[in-house]
Design a protein around this motif. Sequence first.
Motif, PDB file in Angstrom:
ATOM      1  N   ILE A   5      28.641 116.009 -96.833  1.00  0.00           N
ATOM      2  CA  ILE A   5      28.209 115.079 -97.858  1.00  0.00           C
ATOM      3  C   ILE A   5      27.032 115.708 -98.603  1.00  0.00           C
ATOM      4  O   ILE A   5      26.064 116.132 -97.979  1.00  0.00           O
ATOM      5  CB  ILE A   5      27.761 113.741 -97.235  1.00  0.00           C
ATOM      6  CG1 ILE A   5      28.811 113.178 -96.292  1.00  0.00           C
ATOM      7  CG2 ILE A   5      27.360 112.747 -98.310  1.00  0.00           C
ATOM      8  CD1 ILE A   5      30.095 112.775 -96.939  1.00  0.00           C
ATOM      9  N   ASP A  22      18.466 111.889 -99.862  1.00  0.00           N
ATOM     10  CA  ASP A  22      19.073 110.930-100.773  1.00  0.00           C
ATOM     11  C   ASP A  22      20.562 111.253-100.835  1.00  0.00           C
ATOM     12  O   ASP A  22      20.954 112.353-101.211  1.00  0.00           O
ATOM     13  CB  ASP A  22      18.442 111.061-102.156  1.00  0.00           C
ATOM     14  CG  ASP A  22      19.014 110.092-103.162  1.00  0.00           C
ATOM     15  OD1 ASP A  22      20.239 109.912-103.201  1.00  0.00           O
ATOM     16  OD2 ASP A  22      18.229 109.522-103.941  1.00  0.00           O
ATOM     17  N   VAL A  23      21.372 110.270-100.437  1.00  0.00           N
ATOM     18  CA  VAL A  23      22.824 110.421-100.441  1.00  0.00           C
ATOM     19  C   VAL A  23      23.390 109.313-101.325  1.00  0.00           C
ATOM     20  O   VAL A  23      23.386 108.155-100.924  1.00  0.00           O
ATOM     21  CB  VAL A  23      23.408 110.314 -99.014  1.00  0.00           C
ATOM     22  CG1 VAL A  23      24.915 110.485 -99.028  1.00  0.00           C
ATOM     23  CG2 VAL A  23      22.753 111.307 -98.079  1.00  0.00           C
ATOM     24  N   PHE A  24      23.803 109.650-102.530  1.00  0.00           N
ATOM     25  CA  PHE A  24      24.356 108.666-103.459  1.00  0.00           C
ATOM     26  C   PHE A  24      23.413 107.482-103.656  1.00  0.00           C
ATOM     27  O   PHE A  24      23.834 106.335-103.711  1.00  0.00           O
ATOM     28  CB  PHE A  24      25.738 108.174-102.998  1.00  0.00           C
ATOM     29  CG  PHE A  24      26.757 109.267-102.913  1.00  0.00           C
ATOM     30  CD1 PHE A  24      27.326 109.797-104.055  1.00  0.00           C
ATOM     31  CD2 PHE A  24      27.143 109.771-101.690  1.00  0.00           C
ATOM     32  CE1 PHE A  24      28.261 110.814-103.979  1.00  0.00           C
ATOM     33  CE2 PHE A  24      28.078 110.788-101.606  1.00  0.00           C
ATOM     34  CZ  PHE A  24      28.634 111.310-102.754  1.00  0.00           C
ATOM     35  N   GLY A  25      22.114 107.759-103.721  1.00  0.00           N
ATOM     36  CA  GLY A  25      21.136 106.703-103.942  1.00  0.00           C
ATOM     37  C   GLY A  25      20.672 105.992-102.688  1.00  0.00           C
ATOM     38  O   GLY A  25      19.822 105.111-102.752  1.00  0.00           O
ATOM     39  N   ASN A  26      21.195 106.363-101.543  1.00  0.00           N
ATOM     40  CA  ASN A  26      20.786 105.779-100.269  1.00  0.00           C
ATOM     41  C   ASN A  26      19.956 106.797 -99.503  1.00  0.00           C
ATOM     42  O   ASN A  26      20.249 107.991 -99.530  1.00  0.00           O
ATOM     43  CB  ASN A  26      22.005 105.391 -99.423  1.00  0.00           C
ATOM     44  CG  ASN A  26      22.854 104.366-100.122  1.00  0.00           C
ATOM     45  OD1 ASN A  26      22.415 103.257-100.357  1.00  0.00           O
ATOM     46  ND2 ASN A  26      24.068 104.741-100.473  1.00  0.00           N
ATOM     47  N   TYR A  64      29.205 116.578-105.330  1.00  0.00           N
ATOM     48  CA  TYR A  64      28.835 115.194-105.638  1.00  0.00           C
ATOM     49  C   TYR A  64      29.890 114.547-106.528  1.00  0.00           C
ATOM     50  O   TYR A  64      30.323 113.417-106.267  1.00  0.00           O
ATOM     51  CB  TYR A  64      27.465 115.174-106.318  1.00  0.00           C
ATOM     52  CG  TYR A  64      26.976 113.798-106.684  1.00  0.00           C
ATOM     53  CD1 TYR A  64      26.197 113.069-105.793  1.00  0.00           C
ATOM     54  CD2 TYR A  64      27.286 113.222-107.913  1.00  0.00           C
ATOM     55  CE1 TYR A  64      25.748 111.807-106.114  1.00  0.00           C
ATOM     56  CE2 TYR A  64      26.844 111.953-108.245  1.00  0.00           C
ATOM     57  CZ  TYR A  64      26.073 111.255-107.336  1.00  0.00           C
ATOM     58  OH  TYR A  64      25.630 109.993-107.664  1.00  0.00           O
ATOM     59  N   GLU A  65      30.315 115.238-107.563  1.00  0.00           N
ATOM     60  CA  GLU A  65      31.310 114.680-108.482  1.00  0.00           C
ATOM     61  C   GLU A  65      32.650 114.441-107.784  1.00  0.00           C
ATOM     62  O   GLU A  65      33.303 113.426-108.025  1.00  0.00           O
ATOM     63  CB  GLU A  65      31.492 115.585-109.701  1.00  0.00           C
ATOM     64  CG  GLU A  65      30.323 115.543-110.665  1.00  0.00           C
ATOM     65  CD  GLU A  65      29.997 114.140-111.163  1.00  0.00           C
ATOM     66  OE1 GLU A  65      30.930 113.366-111.467  1.00  0.00           O
ATOM     67  OE2 GLU A  65      28.806 113.804-111.225  1.00  0.00           O
ATOM     68  N   TRP A  67      33.111 113.833-104.554  1.00  0.00           N
ATOM     69  CA  TRP A  67      32.927 112.681-103.681  1.00  0.00           C
ATOM     70  C   TRP A  67      32.905 111.387-104.490  1.00  0.00           C
ATOM     71  O   TRP A  67      33.495 110.393-104.089  1.00  0.00           O
ATOM     72  CB  TRP A  67      31.630 112.814-102.875  1.00  0.00           C
ATOM     73  CG  TRP A  67      31.825 113.531-101.581  1.00  0.00           C
ATOM     74  CD1 TRP A  67      31.539 114.834-101.298  1.00  0.00           C
ATOM     75  CD2 TRP A  67      32.368 112.995-100.379  1.00  0.00           C
ATOM     76  NE1 TRP A  67      31.871 115.129-100.008  1.00  0.00           N
ATOM     77  CE2 TRP A  67      32.373 114.010 -99.417  1.00  0.00           C
ATOM     78  CE3 TRP A  67      32.851 111.738-100.026  1.00  0.00           C
ATOM     79  CZ2 TRP A  67      32.844 113.826 -98.128  1.00  0.00           C
ATOM     80  CZ3 TRP A  67      33.314 111.545 -98.733  1.00  0.00           C
ATOM     81  CH2 TRP A  67      33.308 112.583 -97.803  1.00  0.00           C
ATOM     82  N   LYS A  68      32.220 111.408-105.625  1.00  0.00           N
ATOM     83  CA  LYS A  68      32.125 110.209-106.459  1.00  0.00           C
ATOM     84  C   LYS A  68      33.511 109.780-106.927  1.00  0.00           C
ATOM     85  O   LYS A  68      33.842 108.589-106.886  1.00  0.00           O
ATOM     86  CB  LYS A  68      31.194 110.450-107.639  1.00  0.00           C
ATOM     87  CG  LYS A  68      30.949 109.224-108.473  1.00  0.00           C
ATOM     88  CD  LYS A  68      29.629 109.281-109.155  1.00  0.00           C
ATOM     89  CE  LYS A  68      29.372 108.107-110.058  1.00  0.00           C
ATOM     90  NZ  LYS A  68      29.940 106.834-109.670  1.00  0.00           N
ATOM     91  N   LEU A  71      35.330 108.228-103.920  1.00  0.00           N
ATOM     92  CA  LEU A  71      34.803 106.912-103.570  1.00  0.00           C
ATOM     93  C   LEU A  71      35.175 105.863-104.616  1.00  0.00           C
ATOM     94  O   LEU A  71      35.499 104.727-104.269  1.00  0.00           O
ATOM     95  CB  LEU A  71      33.288 106.987-103.382  1.00  0.00           C
ATOM     96  CG  LEU A  71      32.826 107.811-102.183  1.00  0.00           C
ATOM     97  CD1 LEU A  71      31.312 107.994-102.211  1.00  0.00           C
ATOM     98  CD2 LEU A  71      33.278 107.176-100.882  1.00  0.00           C
ATOM     99  N   ASP A  72      35.146 106.237-105.892  1.00  0.00           N
ATOM    100  CA  ASP A  72      35.555 105.311-106.953  1.00  0.00           C
ATOM    101  C   ASP A  72      37.021 104.921-106.792  1.00  0.00           C
ATOM    102  O   ASP A  72      37.391 103.757-106.954  1.00  0.00           O
ATOM    103  CB  ASP A  72      35.322 105.921-108.334  1.00  0.00           C
ATOM    104  CG  ASP A  72      33.850 106.005-108.716  1.00  0.00           C
ATOM    105  OD1 ASP A  72      33.009 105.353-108.050  1.00  0.00           O
ATOM    106  OD2 ASP A  72      33.537 106.733-109.686  1.00  0.00           O
TER     107      ASP A  72
END
Length: 85
Positions: A5, A22-26, A64-65, A67-68, A71-72
């Motif tokens: 991740i 910071d992982v996707f804002g978390n 990141y892209e 994974w995003k 997840l979307d």
Amino acid sequence: MCLGIPARVVEVDQENGTAIVDVFGNKAEVDISLVPDAQPGDYVMVHAGAAIAKVDEQTWKESYELWKQMLDMLDKEYEQAYQQA
């Protein structure tokens, strides 16, 4: 095979061998034993609660892209399944 991740290091606690990332804002605390030179602002790949490698910004962005997107897609599938139930 493991799934890393993408994360950005926010804080480092060298004494305990941990970092806040910071992982996707978390925010999450991870072990940095495998990347003891990690510093705030570095990009790392995280697996099972541990930073397993430092990566450059381009690699981080690409991961990141991907994974995003995944997840979307899962969110959309979940919403559709929930609406049908």
